[in-house]
Structure formats: structure tokens, C-alpha cells
Design a protein around this motif. Structure first.
Motif, mmCIF file in Angstrom:
data_model
loop_
_atom_site.group_PDB
_atom_site.id
_atom_site.type_symbol
_atom_site.label_atom_id
_atom_site.label_comp_id
_atom_site.label_asym_id
_atom_site.label_seq_id
_atom_site.Cartn_x
_atom_site.Cartn_y
_atom_site.Cartn_z
ATOM 1 N N ARG A 124 3.543 -13.280 29.054
ATOM 2 C CA ARG A 124 4.503 -12.409 28.376
ATOM 3 C C ARG A 124 5.282 -11.536 29.363
ATOM 4 O O ARG A 124 6.489 -11.346 29.215
ATOM 5 C CB ARG A 124 3.781 -11.535 27.351
ATOM 6 N N THR B 31 1.523 -6.841 26.907
ATOM 7 C CA THR B 31 2.903 -6.859 27.391
ATOM 8 C C THR B 31 2.956 -6.781 28.918
ATOM 9 O O THR B 31 4.007 -7.008 29.508
ATOM 10 C CB THR B 31 3.699 -5.689 26.789
ATOM 11 N N GLY C 171 9.105 -12.161 29.749
ATOM 12 C CA GLY C 171 9.815 -11.053 29.114
ATOM 13 C C GLY C 171 10.498 -10.095 30.055
ATOM 14 O O GLY C 171 11.504 -9.470 29.691
ATOM 15 N N ILE D 54 12.251 -11.162 23.995
ATOM 16 C CA ILE D 54 11.434 -11.338 22.794
ATOM 17 C C ILE D 54 9.959 -11.526 23.127
ATOM 18 O O ILE D 54 9.081 -11.256 22.304
ATOM 19 C CB ILE D 54 11.953 -12.532 21.954
ATOM 20 N N PHE D 55 9.649 -11.958 24.350
ATOM 21 C CA PHE D 55 8.253 -12.204 24.712
ATOM 22 C C PHE D 55 7.460 -10.914 24.891
ATOM 23 O O PHE D 55 6.229 -10.950 24.870
ATOM 24 C CB PHE D 55 8.164 -13.059 25.974
ATOM 25 N N PHE E 184 3.763 -15.890 19.291
ATOM 26 C CA PHE E 184 4.070 -17.241 19.762
ATOM 27 C C PHE E 184 3.138 -17.644 20.897
ATOM 28 O O PHE E 184 2.539 -18.733 20.876
ATOM 29 C CB PHE E 184 5.534 -17.313 20.217
ATOM 30 N N VAL E 185 2.996 -16.780 21.895
ATOM 31 C CA VAL E 185 2.117 -17.083 23.033
ATOM 32 C C VAL E 185 0.667 -17.200 22.567
ATOM 33 O O VAL E 185 -0.080 -18.081 23.016
ATOM 34 C CB VAL E 185 2.259 -15.996 24.122
ATOM 35 N N GLY F 134 7.131 -12.571 20.148
ATOM 36 C CA GLY F 134 6.752 -13.304 21.354
ATOM 37 C C GLY F 134 5.248 -13.310 21.571
ATOM 38 O O GLY F 134 4.670 -14.310 22.019
#
Length: 260
Positions: free
Chosen positions: A165, A49, A169, A188-189, A197-198, A194
């Protein structure tokens, strides 16, 4: 005779150097532990994150990889085969403890951010996998290079995910705001969806890049005469009657005749 011997030695040295380079570089893209081998997924999704967390985890894992690979390679003829896994985990745990104490002493913020995932390096699939698959079967220098290459690949994957992210994000990179007041962050990232997805996008990119670097050119599955269930029959008929014997080749003409 002396010149021939010197030339042979030079060739062997070049071959050995090329082999060591291959061992080192394979973990960066071709066999990236995260994006190609899909190992260490749990800490990858949990701590990316922020880019700073990714660097901290990557460096810690790289140090443990290099040191544990070196010791396991040195002891590979001494460790009994029946207890090799507990022995590997004990060696890895010793280096993880040292790294964790260093992080607590000199980087307490990173230690707090990584939380339980720092001591869980002990059972990280990447480290245990390289110990079992490579270090236990090879000499010290190649094992250390293998650990270093895998560690760099792991760190690069974490850092790339962390930057993407964190930027999307929160609008920041390494805690420095870049899009504050310009673009609204996509929260959401920095959440699990997220991250997945990444992770998926980077896996697809790594697979594409690895195929390009390897020079692979695979034909699409299910395309061409070889994929036809009548291929063997057509081949036999073509030898007897010519290419017109193929039902798939004759089908368009028949359809055209029906339309007329």
C-alpha cells in the motif's frame, strides 16, 4: 533392553519436537490469523498505510501474545471457568499497558501513528482467541510457541500489506522515495478501498499457498458424474443394461441424430 528404551525415548523426543515445530509454524501461513482466520481485520486495514506502522503494531501484538499466553497457561488450572474471559482480558490488559508505556517512551512516533489501535490490542480477536482456544488448554512452552507463531504471521501479513500500500500509494517504502518523478502514486491504495483490495488479493494468495503446502487437490464443485442428479439412477440402470443407460451419455448421440 537399554538400547530399546533409549530408542523409544529418542522417538518420543523427535515426535515432541515435531509437534512443537508444527505449533510454531502453523500461524505463519496455514492458520495465518489475518489472511486465513480473518481475525484482527480492523487494525490490519487501518494501520497498514505505511510499513513502519505495520512493524510497530506487529511487534507490540506479538509481545502481548507470547506473554499473555504464558501467564494464562500457567494459571489455567486456577482461573474459574465462569470468569475466565474477564480474567484473560485483565491479564492481556496488563501486558498491553506495559507495551504501550514502552512504545511511548522509546518510539513516540509509532505511538502517535498507531493511535487508539495500540491500546485496543486488549480486545484484539487474535490474542483473546488464542488465549481461549489454545493457552487455556495447553502447557506453557507450546502456548508461548503458539503465540510467537501467530504473532509472526500477524506481523508478516501487516508488513506485506503495508509495503504494497505504501509503495503503490505514495511511491515510498519505509518513508524512502523510490518512484518520485517516475511514476505517479495511486492514492487510492492508502485509502480504505485500496486496503480492502490488497487484503483480498493477499487472502487469495494465502489460501492458494496453504492448499499447495498441505497437498490438497480438491476437485471442482459440480463437475463429473457424481454431481449429476441422475447419478443414482444411472448407476442402477448401468448394472442392468450397461453404460448406454445414462441419459447424459445418450444425449449427444440423440442430438446428433436429430441434426442428421
Amino acid at each position: 533392553m537399554a538400547d530399546k528404551t533409549a530408542t523409544t525415548q529418542e522417538k518420543q523426543a523427535d515426535k515432541k519436537q515435531g509437534g512443537l515445530l508444527s505449533v510454531f509454524t502453523k500461524g505463519i501461513v496455514k492458520e495465518n490469523p489475518v489472511l486465513r482466520l480473518v481475525l484482527g481485520t480492523c487494525p490490519t486495514l487501518a494501520i497498514t498505510t505505511a510499513a513502519s506502522n505495520a512493524i510497530g503494531m506487529g511487534i507490540a501484538a506479538t509481545l502481548v501474545l507470547v506473554c499473555s499466553n504464558a501467564v494464562i497457561s500457567l494459571l489455567r488450572r486456577v482461573i474459574p471457568d465462569k470468569v475466565r474471559i474477564p480474567a484473560y482480558i485483565t491479564i492481556i490488559a496488563g501486558f498491553v499497558t506495559i507495551v504501550q508505556m514502552l512504545v511511548k517512551a522509546y518510539a513516540p512516533d509509532i505511538d502517535q501513528a498507531l493511535g487508539i489501535y495500540l491500546p485496543l490490542i486488549v480486545v484484539n480477536c487474535i490474542i483473546l482467541g488464542r488465549a481461549e482456544m489454545y493457552a487455556s488448554k495447553n502447557s506453557v512452552l507450546p502456548s508461548m510457541l503458539d503465540g510467537l507463531g501467530m504473532g509472526i504471521g500477524f506481523t508478516a501479513a501487516l508488513l506485506l500489506m503495508g509495503i504494497i500500500r505504501e509503495f503503490l500509494g505514495t511511491g515510498c517504502i519505509f518513508g524512502m522515495p523510490l518512484t518520485a518523478g517516475i511514476v505517479e502514486p495511486i492514492l487510492i491504495f492508502i485509502l480504505p478501498p485500496g486496503g480492502f483490495f490488497v487484503f483480498g488479493m493477499l487472502m487469495a494468495l494465502a489460501n492458494k499457498l496453504s492448499a499447495k503446502l498441505s497437498g490438497e487437490s480438491r476437485p471442482a464443485a459440480g463437475v463429473g458424474c457424481s454431481a449429476c442428479p441422475m447419478a443414482a439412477h444411472c448407476s442402477k440402470q448401468a448394472q442392468e443394461k450397461g453404460p448406454s443407460a445414462c441419459p447424459s451419455a445418450a444425449a449427444p448421440e440423440k442430438e446428433g441424430g436429430d441434426k442428421q
